[in-house]
Design a protein around this motif. Structure first.
Motif, PDB file in Angstrom:
ATOM      1  N   ASP A 107     -17.051   5.690   6.278  1.00 51.05           N
ATOM      2  CA  ASP A 107     -17.483   7.023   5.875  1.00 51.05           C
ATOM      3  C   ASP A 107     -16.378   7.734   5.101  1.00 51.05           C
ATOM      4  N   VAL A 108     -15.125   7.431   5.474  1.00 54.34           N
ATOM      5  CA  VAL A 108     -13.976   8.074   4.847  1.00 54.34           C
ATOM      6  C   VAL A 108     -12.951   7.015   4.488  1.00 54.34           C
ATOM      7  N   PHE A 109     -12.449   7.074   3.260  1.00 52.26           N
ATOM      8  CA  PHE A 109     -11.345   6.226   2.807  1.00 52.26           C
ATOM      9  C   PHE A 109     -10.092   7.102   2.726  1.00 52.26           C
ATOM     10  N   HIS A 110      -8.966   6.588   3.223  1.00 54.40           N
ATOM     11  CA  HIS A 110      -7.723   7.353   3.178  1.00 54.40           C
ATOM     12  C   HIS A 110      -6.646   6.513   2.488  1.00 54.40           C
ATOM     13  N   ILE A 111      -6.138   7.020   1.369  1.00 51.86           N
ATOM     14  CA  ILE A 111      -5.089   6.327   0.614  1.00 51.86           C
ATOM     15  C   ILE A 111      -3.818   7.169   0.653  1.00 51.86           C
ATOM     16  N   ARG A 112      -2.646   6.494   0.457  1.00 48.80           N
ATOM     17  CA  ARG A 112      -1.393   7.200   0.704  1.00 48.80           C
ATOM     18  C   ARG A 112      -0.310   6.963  -0.348  1.00 48.80           C
ATOM     19  N   PHE A 113      -0.597   6.333  -1.453  1.00 46.31           N
ATOM     20  CA  PHE A 113       0.452   6.089  -2.439  1.00 46.31           C
ATOM     21  C   PHE A 113      -0.039   6.379  -3.852  1.00 46.31           C
ATOM     22  N   GLY A 139     -21.113   6.338  15.011  1.00 46.75           N
ATOM     23  CA  GLY A 139     -19.967   7.207  14.801  1.00 46.75           C
ATOM     24  C   GLY A 139     -19.395   7.070  13.404  1.00 46.75           C
ATOM     25  N   THR A 140     -18.334   7.808  13.166  1.00 47.06           N
ATOM     26  CA  THR A 140     -17.674   7.814  11.856  1.00 47.06           C
ATOM     27  C   THR A 140     -16.649   6.692  11.796  1.00 47.06           C
ATOM     28  N   SER A 141     -16.645   5.952  10.699  1.00 46.42           N
ATOM     29  CA  SER A 141     -15.647   4.899  10.525  1.00 46.42           C
ATOM     30  C   SER A 141     -14.679   5.289   9.408  1.00 46.42           C
ATOM     31  N   ILE A 142     -13.409   4.957   9.619  1.00 47.59           N
ATOM     32  CA  ILE A 142     -12.335   5.317   8.698  1.00 47.59           C
ATOM     33  C   ILE A 142     -11.697   4.043   8.163  1.00 47.59           C
ATOM     34  N   LEU A 143     -11.454   3.997   6.862  1.00 45.19           N
ATOM     35  CA  LEU A 143     -10.675   2.909   6.283  1.00 45.19           C
ATOM     36  C   LEU A 143      -9.400   3.494   5.697  1.00 45.19           C
ATOM     37  N   GLN A 144      -8.245   3.017   6.158  1.00 46.07           N
ATOM     38  CA  GLN A 144      -6.973   3.460   5.610  1.00 46.07           C
ATOM     39  C   GLN A 144      -6.247   2.262   5.007  1.00 46.07           C
ATOM     40  N   SER A 145      -5.731   2.433   3.804  1.00 46.63           N
ATOM     41  CA  SER A 145      -5.031   1.337   3.128  1.00 46.63           C
ATOM     42  C   SER A 145      -3.535   1.493   3.305  1.00 46.63           C
ATOM     43  N   ALA A 157      -9.608   4.167  -4.366  1.00 46.43           N
ATOM     44  CA  ALA A 157     -10.267   5.437  -4.701  1.00 46.43           C
ATOM     45  C   ALA A 157     -11.515   5.192  -5.542  1.00 46.43           C
ATOM     46  N   HIS A 158     -11.416   4.306  -6.524  1.00 47.84           N
ATOM     47  CA  HIS A 158     -12.583   4.006  -7.359  1.00 47.84           C
ATOM     48  C   HIS A 158     -13.693   3.348  -6.547  1.00 47.84           C
ATOM     49  N   LEU A 159     -13.310   2.430  -5.650  1.00 50.66           N
ATOM     50  CA  LEU A 159     -14.311   1.787  -4.792  1.00 50.66           C
ATOM     51  C   LEU A 159     -15.002   2.827  -3.921  1.00 50.66           C
ATOM     52  N   CYS A 160     -14.217   3.737  -3.365  1.00 52.21           N
ATOM     53  CA  CYS A 160     -14.765   4.803  -2.520  1.00 52.21           C
ATOM     54  C   CYS A 160     -15.826   5.602  -3.271  1.00 52.21           C
ATOM     55  N   LEU A 179     -13.238  10.659   0.078  1.00 45.75           N
ATOM     56  CA  LEU A 179     -11.890  10.165  -0.201  1.00 45.75           C
ATOM     57  C   LEU A 179     -10.845  11.176   0.246  1.00 45.75           C
ATOM     58  N   VAL A 180      -9.889  10.707   1.052  1.00 42.82           N
ATOM     59  CA  VAL A 180      -8.735  11.508   1.468  1.00 42.82           C
ATOM     60  C   VAL A 180      -7.489  10.885   0.864  1.00 42.82           C
ATOM     61  N   PHE A 181      -6.610  11.735   0.395  1.00 38.61           N
ATOM     62  CA  PHE A 181      -5.440  11.283  -0.351  1.00 38.61           C
ATOM     63  C   PHE A 181      -4.210  12.026   0.153  1.00 38.61           C
ATOM     64  N   THR A 182      -3.219  11.285   0.648  1.00 37.68           N
ATOM     65  CA  THR A 182      -1.956  11.904   1.041  1.00 37.68           C
ATOM     66  C   THR A 182      -1.068  12.035  -0.190  1.00 37.68           C
ATOM     67  N   LEU A 183      -0.709  13.266  -0.508  1.00 36.59           N
ATOM     68  CA  LEU A 183       0.004  13.565  -1.745  1.00 36.59           C
ATOM     69  C   LEU A 183       1.468  13.890  -1.456  1.00 36.59           C
ATOM     70  N   THR A 184       2.359  13.226  -2.170  1.00 34.56           N
ATOM     71  CA  THR A 184       3.788  13.522  -2.091  1.00 34.56           C
ATOM     72  C   THR A 184       4.339  13.667  -3.509  1.00 34.56           C
TER      73      THR A 184
END
Length: 680
Positions: A336-342, A231-237, A351-354, A361-366
């Motif tokens: 499979d997917v990296f998710h960063i939020r800051f 399956g798909t694995s997710i890493l969130q920081s 992000a660079h490691l990804c 790479l998924v990025f939450t933007l504010t």
């Protein structure tokens, strides 16, 4: 007219993004009346760095210039190293090696410059230090923890053996636990963990405080278990706080969100694991903890200088990247997917490691700090240079991540997306705009409670009731979250005590680490104590309690809401701005009348007068004035308040259950993973 937004549009309309933030600094230096000579030097250096970057080519002259600036300012250091690595290739490797040797042989460096030179050597695969150099540095810089850490990283990267006794000796020094864990890692990586003298290690590392972490860490090093599932694995920081310390230090609603979101996403049959990583300085909890079968919370013991107030990550960006990368390889974790939020250098490192691992790479933007760059009239704020350069670094990181991300998440609905488009003119690019998915945040709704939960909830309520037996005999204004100036608890206390609110409601503020408060928490706590001492009439009507678990808070809220009065119980979020507001959603779901800041993302789900109220939380006067206007409005009676409260509950139930939100995230992650499969 908004000067900041005009500037952003001007830069990107002219396709001159590569010289940002130089243009902004030029504008600032022309307008500022307070800039000093040292700050002018920093701006001049940034101008030179950006000019070198635009050439897209490095020669001896350019490398000399970059090296000459190193060590003078933490932000120019970051820009220098980034530029050198961005332009580095095999053709100039010999030149970089020669220039680095020259610098080290002449010893024309301080520890700051040396740190970044070693960082560059590791990234460029240049093993340049002799055995004598290493021994010299181990001795000379043994009290400089940043240098000791990067030197161990260097020895580990290039497998420099022959220093076993010197490495063991480091364990006997009065180092923080994180440095000692790095020593242990170095011994294990150079000589194998089986050969490490465990009795010596235990004698010099383990204490009553860290034994739980150490035991679980050693167990991890010695186990053959690997995180392998289909399956798909997710890493969130996360990087700020801990799942088990909600409301303490800088640990806010994000921990509550990511814990619940990780648990829910991991239930999906298409997901193998969700890994949530944080950086821990207090090694008093297990290294790895499972939440459910497939959500894994990992506390990485990365040393960060706690004396650095503004930005602990900027110097350690590349170290963080390598540390996480080494951990993933050692654990055979292949997200499979990296998710960063800051917008910070730690997220940038992930992000660079990804991208190095060729993952999605998924990025939450504010729009933070963007929305704080101008005043109410739209004019650029006159910020101190240090604050300005810190904010510009975050804005710069955000702009870079927009281009490198495979998917961008905006928190909220289409209205919030319109706000993002104001601050990020890059969205005019159809390619970038097509990567954006607007997803709200969510909470666990109707969480089941067993008898033990009910007992805990009763005990918590009794504890608070014993503080003042009559406290809950009036309606309550509740505020939950970490203690911070930006969270506005000081302004809330002043607003409550200086208005009619104190006549009809009691005030309960929950948050902060009372046992080991950081400087900001201590300042807020002392303000509370001094304020009540100066105004003893509020002693029995104001309670501040330290941070509680999310379960305790929600159970307490349920008990409070059962007590019916002529005026409603209020949840008042006093933050200057809130990107979304997990605590607000939780209070809405229980049935509190919720008031939230008009600045930020709360307006994406709160409709003024329908399911809550939006107020100006700029200061205590605006909080008091606007709250009074809504609560004591003669047109709104008890039944009308109940309708608003019920509408708030309905809003959360229909739109913000963690299950619904997690389905949206899984769909987004899998769509990106699908792109990867199609490429193959």
């Amino acid at each position: 007219m908004n000067e900041f937004i005009e500037f952003r549009n001007h830069v990107y309309d002219n396709e001159s993004k590569y010289i940002y933030p130089l243009q902004f600094l030029d504008d600032y230096i022309n307008k500022s009346k307070t800039i000093n000579s040292r700050e002018r030097v920093v701006i001049k250096q940034i101008r030179t760095i950006k000019q070198i970057e635009r050439k897209k080519k490095l020669g001896e002259k350019e490398i000399d210039e970059l090296y000459s600036f190193l060590g003078e300012d933490s932000y120019t250091d970051r820009f220098i190293v980034d530029t050198l690595l961005k332009l580095f290739n095999d053709d100039i490797k010999q030149i970089v090696e020669k220039k680095t040797k020259d610098l080290l042989s002449q010893q024309q460096y301080d520890s700051q410059k040396l740190y970044h030179v070693l960082d560059i050597c590791i990234e460029c695969d240049i093993d340049i230090l002799s055995d004598h150099d290493i021994l010299f540095m181990l001795q000379k810089y043994k009290l400089d923890l940043d240098i000791i850490s990067i030197l161990m990283d260097y020895m580990d990267s290039f497998k420099r053996q022959g220093f076993k006794d010197h490495i063991y000796k480091l364990l006997t020094l009065d180092y923080p636990d994180n440095i000692k864990i790095q020593v242990l890692n170095l011994l294990g990586n150079l000589y194998s963990i089986e050969t490490v003298d465990q009795s010596f290690v235990k004698k010099n590392i383990i204490n009553e405080k860290n034994n739980v972490f150490y035991d679980s860490y050693i167990n991890f090093l010695n186990t053959d278990f690997k995180f392998e599932k289909q399956g798909t694995s997710i890493l969130q920081s996360m990087f700020y706080g801990d799942f088990e310390d909600s409301g303490k230090g800088n640990n806010g609603g994000l921990a509550v969100l990511l814990k619940g979101l990780g648990e829910e996403i991991s239930k999906d049959s298409s997901v193998s694991y969700v890994f949530t990583i944080t950086i821990t300085q207090e090694l008093n909890k297990p290294f790895i903890r499972f939440y459910g079968d497939k959500h894994v919370f990992i506390r990485l013991p990365i040393y960060l200088d706690q004396s650095v107030v503004s930005d602990k990550f900027i110097k350690r960006e590349l170290f963080i990247k390598r540390y996480i990368g080494n951990f993933l390889r050692q654990s055979e974790i292949k997200p499979d997917v990296f998710h960063i939020r800051f917008l910070d250098n730690a997220s940038k490192s992930v992000a660079h490691l990804c991208k190095e691992l060729n993952r999605k790479l998924v990025f939450t933007l504010t729009p933070d700090p963007h929305r704080n760059m101008f005043d109410g009239s739209g004019h650029l704020k006159e910020l101190g240079f240090k604050e300005l350069i810190e904010k510009l670094n975050k804005i710069k990181i955000g702009d870079e991540l927009i281009y490198t991300s495979d998917g961008i998440v905006g928190i909220g609905n289409a209205d919030v997306k319109k706000e993002l488009e104001i601050y990020f003119p890059q969205f005019k690019d159809e390619n970038i705009n097509g990567r954006i998915r607007m997803i709200g945040e969510g909470i666990q709704i109707d969480k089941s409670m067993d008898v033990e939960d009910t007992d805990i909830y009763s005990n918590r309520f009794i504890e608070l009731s014993e503080t003042n037996k009559d406290f809950f005999e009036r309606p309550v204004i509740l505020n939950v979250g970490r203690l911070s100036v930006l969270k506005g608890q000081i302004e809330l206390l002043k607003a409550w005590s200086n208005s009619k609110l104190s006549e009809t409601h009691n005030l309960l503020i929950i948050g902060g680490d009372l046992e080991r408060p950081n400087k900001e928490e201590e300042m807020v706590i002392n303000f509370f104590k001094d304020y009540v001492q100066k105004h003893p009439q509020f002693k029995d009507r104001f309670i501040h309690k330290g941070a509680m678990s999310n379960l305790d808070i929600r159970l307490l809220e349920r008990n409070i809401i059962k007590r019916d009065f002529n005026y409603p119980h209020i949840y008042l979020c006093s933050s200057v701005k809130e990107e979304f507001g997990i605590a607000i959603l939780e209070a809405m779901s229980i049935g509190f009348l919720t008031l939230g800041p008009i600045k930020g993302g709360v307006k994406s789900y709160m409709r003024n007068g329908e399911n809550g109220f939006l107020i100006d939380t700029s200061n205590w006067e605006t909080i008091a004035k606007e709250t009074e206007k809504h609560i004591y409005d003669t047109k709104i009676d008890k039944d009308e308040f109940k309708k608003i409260q019920a509408a708030g509950q309905k809003t959360v139930d229909e739109n913000f259950s963690i299950k619904k939100i997690s389905n949206e995230f899984v769909s987004f992650y899998l769509s990106l993973k699908g792109e990867e499969n199609n490429e193959i």
